[in-house]
Design an enzyme around this catalytic site. Structure first.
Site, PDB file in Angstrom:
ATOM      1  N   LYS A 177       0.827  -1.205   0.000  1.00  0.00           N
ATOM      2  CA  LYS A 177       0.000   0.000   0.000  1.00  0.00           C
ATOM      3  C   LYS A 177       0.869   1.267   0.000  1.00  0.00           C
ATOM      4  O   LYS A 177       0.439   2.313  -0.470  1.00  0.00           O
ATOM      5  CB  LYS A 177      -0.926   0.017   1.210  1.00  0.00           C
ATOM      6  CG  LYS A 177      -1.821  -1.201   1.414  1.00  0.00           C
ATOM      7  CD  LYS A 177      -2.932  -1.275   0.403  1.00  0.00           C
ATOM      8  CE  LYS A 177      -4.025  -2.256   0.805  1.00  0.00           C
ATOM      9  NZ  LYS A 177      -3.587  -3.677   0.796  1.00  0.00           N
TER      10      LYS A 177
HETATM   11  C1  LIG Z   1      -4.185  -4.809   0.393  1.00  0.00           C
HETATM   12  C2  LIG Z   1      -3.349  -6.015   0.310  1.00  0.00           C
HETATM   13  C3  LIG Z   1      -3.615  -7.021  -0.631  1.00  0.00           C
HETATM   14  C4  LIG Z   1      -4.804  -6.955  -1.563  1.00  0.00           C
HETATM   15  O1  LIG Z   1      -4.658  -5.972  -2.542  1.00  0.00           O
HETATM   16  P1  LIG Z   1      -5.940  -5.439  -3.338  1.00  0.00           P
HETATM   17  O2  LIG Z   1      -5.445  -4.311  -4.149  1.00  0.00           O
HETATM   18  O3  LIG Z   1      -6.918  -5.007  -2.285  1.00  0.00           O
HETATM   19  O4  LIG Z   1      -6.450  -6.574  -4.141  1.00  0.00           O
HETATM   20  C5  LIG Z   1      -2.763  -8.099  -0.680  1.00  0.00           C
HETATM   21  N1  LIG Z   1      -1.715  -8.215   0.171  1.00  0.00           N
HETATM   22  C6  LIG Z   1      -1.437  -7.269   1.086  1.00  0.00           C
HETATM   23  C7  LIG Z   1      -0.289  -7.456   2.002  1.00  0.00           C
HETATM   24  C8  LIG Z   1      -2.236  -6.141   1.183  1.00  0.00           C
HETATM   25  O5  LIG Z   1      -1.950  -5.206   2.092  1.00  0.00           O
END
Ligand SMILES: *Cc1c(COP(=O)(O)O)cnc(C)c1O
Length: 496
Positions: free
Chosen positions: A113
């Site tokens: 993120k």
């Molecule tokens: C948010 C997240 C995901 C999922 O990603 P999306 O874009 O919501 O599909 C997968 N792995 C981690 C560690 C995340 O923080």
């Protein structure tokens, strides 16, 4: 070059520039902003392969955020991808066990993120200036664990902004929770809810679309925006690392000009994999987009049957950031495969709200051939961590392990030998207990920080600063509310 304009997935009337779409987050009709066309990269992939991460980011983002000036965009990029990341490469790749792991966890909060949330505050404050906004921007975020901290870290003490994060009190890892509740910055507010992520997300969406609340806020000098992956300002920076990883492989001679690569993406809200879909549309030669789910396998079922059905039990897994039954960003894909048809999308989304499910047409289903979906059980996820560690010494986190396991299934199913990049979405130090449990049954009496010490020793990597700094940090946020009281929590914090 024609401007890229953004409209809602649910209605064609409103067309806004990128900066306005970023400020608004969600369209007024509850839809998501989508670009009216997806421009092709205007430099060759060979040319891009000579560029660093920041320069690549500019090449991608300038094409989609067309109302930002070159100076504005470069300034945002410079502020985002700096020493907050522990490597100059920003998104390095490691080859292990027959795939390339694209490590998207070298930022401030050690999850992917950060790739988008370290730039979003700058895109947003720049957008506010461009649009003569005088109100304070209130970022309202629902998190399944990682978005919350990454958004808090991005927005803390950013002038003209406040941020409120809702997380499922009983649905995040101890380290995730500690990361959030120790957040500094007077403009930050963290609230646990007695509910799961979908409850948090639904509650936030409701607050966003409450016109009376919006009016009242405006009178008091506030307006909402979203740092969730529904914000187009999250999605666009995520396209960058798919372009970057492809051109890296090309530049290093690991693939030849025109070769395709597969991307495997551990998926929850469908934002990350949608960015890969857009990267393909911009000219990256992609074979399959492999959508990996955990036991909450609503997307796997969707790719199998063409029916999206959220009517099922919600399962808490060791990959909590993917514990999601309503993948919000799928709406953008639905809109595109319906032929950029907002009316049709709106119908499906109404069905989803009313019945918890919808079935797409055969024509639309035929447009899903870019994708392959599968899922990994808890046991398979642990096995993927254990096996990769035993065979190579490389340690991956639980989310990445879901992807790794699904990739093994894909190869078994198809025999496809295309070079494959797995999106590695979190550091193993963010989910230390599950990772250590997978490798050699972690000692129950040992706390997560002591386990991190052990993992560090085993994997031969130092504990990331993000974990070290919260070890003894003061807990600053203690509010926990029922789902029904989310609005009250917002009003309290804003004093309205
Ligand atoms: C948010 C997240 C995901 C999922 O990603 P999306 O874009 O919501 O599909 C997968 N792995 C981690 C560690 C995340 O923080």
């Amino acid at each position: 070059m024609s401007d890229v304009m953004y409209s809602s997935t649910r209605g064609a009337d409103l067309k806004v520039k990128a900066s306005e779409a970023i400020l608004r987050g969600l369209a007024p009709d509850g839809g998501l902003f989508v670009p009216d066309h997806i421009p092709h990269l205007d430099k060759s992939l060979e040319e891009i392969s000579a560029l660093g991460y920041k320069e690549t980011a500019y090449e991608v983002m300038k094409l989609l955020l067309t109302d930002y000036t070159e100076d504005e965009l470069k300034n945002c990029i410079e502020h985002a991808y700096d020493s907050k990341f522990d490597t100059e490469e920003i998104a390095p790749m490691t080859q292990a066990g027959g795939a390339y792991y694209l490590e998207l966890y070298h930022g401030a909060t050690i999850a992917f993120k950060d790739m988008a949330l370290s730039i979003l505050p700058y895109l947003m404050t720049t957008a506010a200036k461009k649009n003569n906004i005088k109100n304070d921007i209130v970022i309202l975020t629902a998190t399944s664990g990682d978005t919350g901290k990454a958004a808090l870290a991005g927005f803390a003490d950013v002038e003209g902004t406040k941020i409120i994060v809702f997380y499922p009190k009983h649905g995040v890892s101890p380290i995730q929770e500690k990361q959030m509740v120790t957040q500094k910055g007077d403009n930050t507010h963290v609230v646990g809810i007695e509910g799961n992520f979908d409850d948090a997300q639904t509650g936030v969406k409701k607050l966003f679309t409450d016109n009376n609340l919006a009016k009242e806020m405006n009178e008091k000098g506030f307006q909402f925006s979203s740092a969730n992956s529904i914000n187009i300002g999250r999605l666009v920076p995520q396209i960058v690392y798919y372009v970057y990883s492809y051109t890296r492989l090309l530049g290093e001679g690991r693939i030849a000009k025109g070769d395709k690569v597969n991307f495997v993406v551990p998926t929850g809200n469908f934002g990350n994999i949608l960015a890969a879909y857009y990267a393909k549309a911009m000219g990256i030669p992609v074979g399959k987009l492999i959508c990996a789910s955990n036991s909450n396998k609503v997307l796997f079922d969707f790719f199998q049957t063409g029916t999206y059905d959220r009517n099922r039990d919600f399962v808490l897994t060791s990959s909590p950031s993917m514990d999601i039954l309503i993948s919000s960003n799928l709406e953008r894909l639905i809109y595109h495969i319906a032929g950029d048809n907002a009316a049709k999308d709106a119908e499906y989304m109404k069905e989803l709200t009313q019945n918890g499910k919808y079935a797409i047409s055969d024509d639309m289903k035929a447009k899903l051939t870019d994708f392959y979906g599968n899922y990994a059980s808890e046991e398979e996820t642990a096995e993927a961590i254990r096996n990769l560690y035993k065979e190579t010494g490389y340690v991956i986190d639980t989310h990445t392990a879901v992807a790794s396991s699904v990739y093994s299934k894909y190869v078994k199913d198809t025999g496809d030998k295309t070079v494959t990049v797995i999106a590695s979405t979190a550091s193993p130090f963010k989910f230390t207990r599950s990772v250590m449990n997978a490798i050699d049954n972690a000692d129950e009496s040992v706390d997560d920080f002591a386990l991190a010490d052990k993992l560090s020793e085993m994997a031969g990597i130092t504990i990331p600063a993000a974990v070290e700094t919260i070890r003894n940090a003061e807990i600053r946020h203690k509010t926990v509310v029922e789902t029904a009281d989310m609005e009250k929590a917002v009003r309290n914090f804003l004093n309205i």
